[in-house]
Design a protein around this motif. Structure first.
Motif, short mmCIF file in Angstrom:
data_model
loop_
_atom_site.label_atom_id
_atom_site.label_comp_id
_atom_site.label_asym_id
_atom_site.label_seq_id
_atom_site.Cartn_x
_atom_site.Cartn_y
_atom_site.Cartn_z
N GLU A 36 0.82 -1.21 0.00
CA GLU A 36 0.00 0.00 0.00
C GLU A 36 0.85 1.25 0.00
OE1 GLU A 36 -3.26 0.43 2.65
OE2 GLU A 36 -3.75 -1.69 2.59
N ALA A 37 2.00 1.17 0.65
CA ALA A 37 2.88 2.34 0.74
C ALA A 37 4.31 1.87 0.95
CB ALA A 37 2.45 3.23 1.90
N SER A 38 5.25 2.76 0.65
CA SER A 38 6.65 2.47 0.91
C SER A 38 7.33 3.75 1.36
CB SER A 38 7.34 1.92 -0.35
OG SER A 38 7.29 2.86 -1.39
N ALA A 39 8.43 3.58 2.10
CA ALA A 39 9.16 4.75 2.59
C ALA A 39 10.63 4.39 2.75
CB ALA A 39 8.60 5.20 3.92
N TYR A 40 11.49 5.33 2.38
CA TYR A 40 12.92 5.16 2.63
C TYR A 40 13.18 5.52 4.08
CZ TYR A 40 13.99 4.68 -2.31
OH TYR A 40 14.08 4.22 -3.60
N LEU A 41 13.70 4.57 4.85
CA LEU A 41 14.05 4.84 6.24
C LEU A 41 15.48 5.36 6.34
CD1 LEU A 41 12.45 1.74 7.98
CD2 LEU A 41 11.46 3.99 7.57
N SER A 42 16.31 4.95 5.40
CA SER A 42 17.69 5.43 5.28
C SER A 42 18.12 5.15 3.85
CB SER A 42 18.61 4.71 6.28
OG SER A 42 18.78 3.35 5.92
N ASP A 43 19.37 5.42 3.55
CA ASP A 43 19.86 5.18 2.18
C ASP A 43 19.81 3.71 1.79
OD1 ASP A 43 20.31 7.82 1.65
OD2 ASP A 43 22.46 7.75 2.11
N GLN A 44 19.82 2.82 2.78
CA GLN A 44 19.89 1.40 2.47
C GLN A 44 18.72 0.58 3.00
OE1 GLN A 44 23.71 0.40 4.03
NE2 GLN A 44 24.80 1.26 2.29
N GLY A 58 -2.74 -6.11 8.67
CA GLY A 58 -1.71 -5.22 8.14
C GLY A 58 -0.37 -5.50 8.76
N PHE A 59 0.68 -5.35 7.98
CA PHE A 59 2.03 -5.54 8.49
C PHE A 59 3.02 -4.74 7.66
CE2 PHE A 59 1.21 -8.91 5.50
CZ PHE A 59 2.39 -9.07 4.78
N VAL A 60 4.21 -4.57 8.22
CA VAL A 60 5.26 -3.79 7.59
C VAL A 60 6.47 -4.68 7.38
CG1 VAL A 60 6.85 -1.85 7.91
CG2 VAL A 60 4.48 -1.65 8.67
N THR A 61 7.09 -4.58 6.22
CA THR A 61 8.36 -5.27 5.97
C THR A 61 9.44 -4.22 5.76
OG1 THR A 61 7.93 -5.45 3.60
CG2 THR A 61 7.32 -7.34 4.95
N LYS A 62 10.65 -4.56 6.17
CA LYS A 62 11.80 -3.69 5.95
C LYS A 62 12.81 -4.46 5.13
CE LYS A 62 11.34 -1.08 10.20
NZ LYS A 62 11.99 -0.71 11.49
N HIS A 63 13.36 -3.82 4.12
CA HIS A 63 14.31 -4.46 3.23
C HIS A 63 15.61 -3.67 3.20
CE1 HIS A 63 11.29 -7.22 1.59
NE2 HIS A 63 10.46 -6.19 1.70
N SER A 64 16.70 -4.36 3.40
CA SER A 64 18.01 -3.75 3.28
C SER A 64 18.48 -3.96 1.84
CB SER A 64 19.01 -4.42 4.23
OG SER A 64 18.61 -4.22 5.56
N VAL A 65 18.91 -2.87 1.23
CA VAL A 65 19.39 -2.96 -0.15
C VAL A 65 20.80 -2.43 -0.22
CG1 VAL A 65 17.11 -2.81 -1.20
CG2 VAL A 65 18.33 -0.73 -0.69
N LYS A 66 21.57 -2.97 -1.14
CA LYS A 66 22.94 -2.53 -1.35
C LYS A 66 22.98 -1.57 -2.52
CE LYS A 66 25.03 -6.76 0.33
NZ LYS A 66 25.89 -7.89 0.01
#
Length: 71
Positions: A36-44, A58-66
């Motif tokens: 439904e939505a996304s947000a950058y929490l930091s650069d990665q 409802g739930f939230v996932t957090k993804h670490s990206v390189k």
């Protein structure tokens, strides 16, 4: 009706989070198609808000990206 949210932490196996597997609802196991939505929490770190169309959970996932460079 009160909203319930859970944070599920994951690490993306590919540089592009859209290429990773989509989650299933932890309550009814229905497949999720789009957040439904996304947000950058930091650069990665990117956070996605999911809401199940079947049961409403409802739930939230957090993804670490390189970061990678395009040389």
């Amino acid at each position: 009706m009160a909203a319930v949210a859970e944070v599920l932490s994951t690490v993306a196996s590919r540089p592009d989070p859209r290429g990773s597997e989509l989650p299933t609802c932890p309550v009814c196991a229905d497949s999720m198609v789009a957040a439904e939505a996304s947000a950058y929490l930091s650069d990665q770190v990117i956070s996605y808000l999911w809401s199940c169309d079947t049961c409403g959970y409802g739930f939230v996932t957090k993804h670490s990206v390189k970061k990678f460079s395009c040389n």
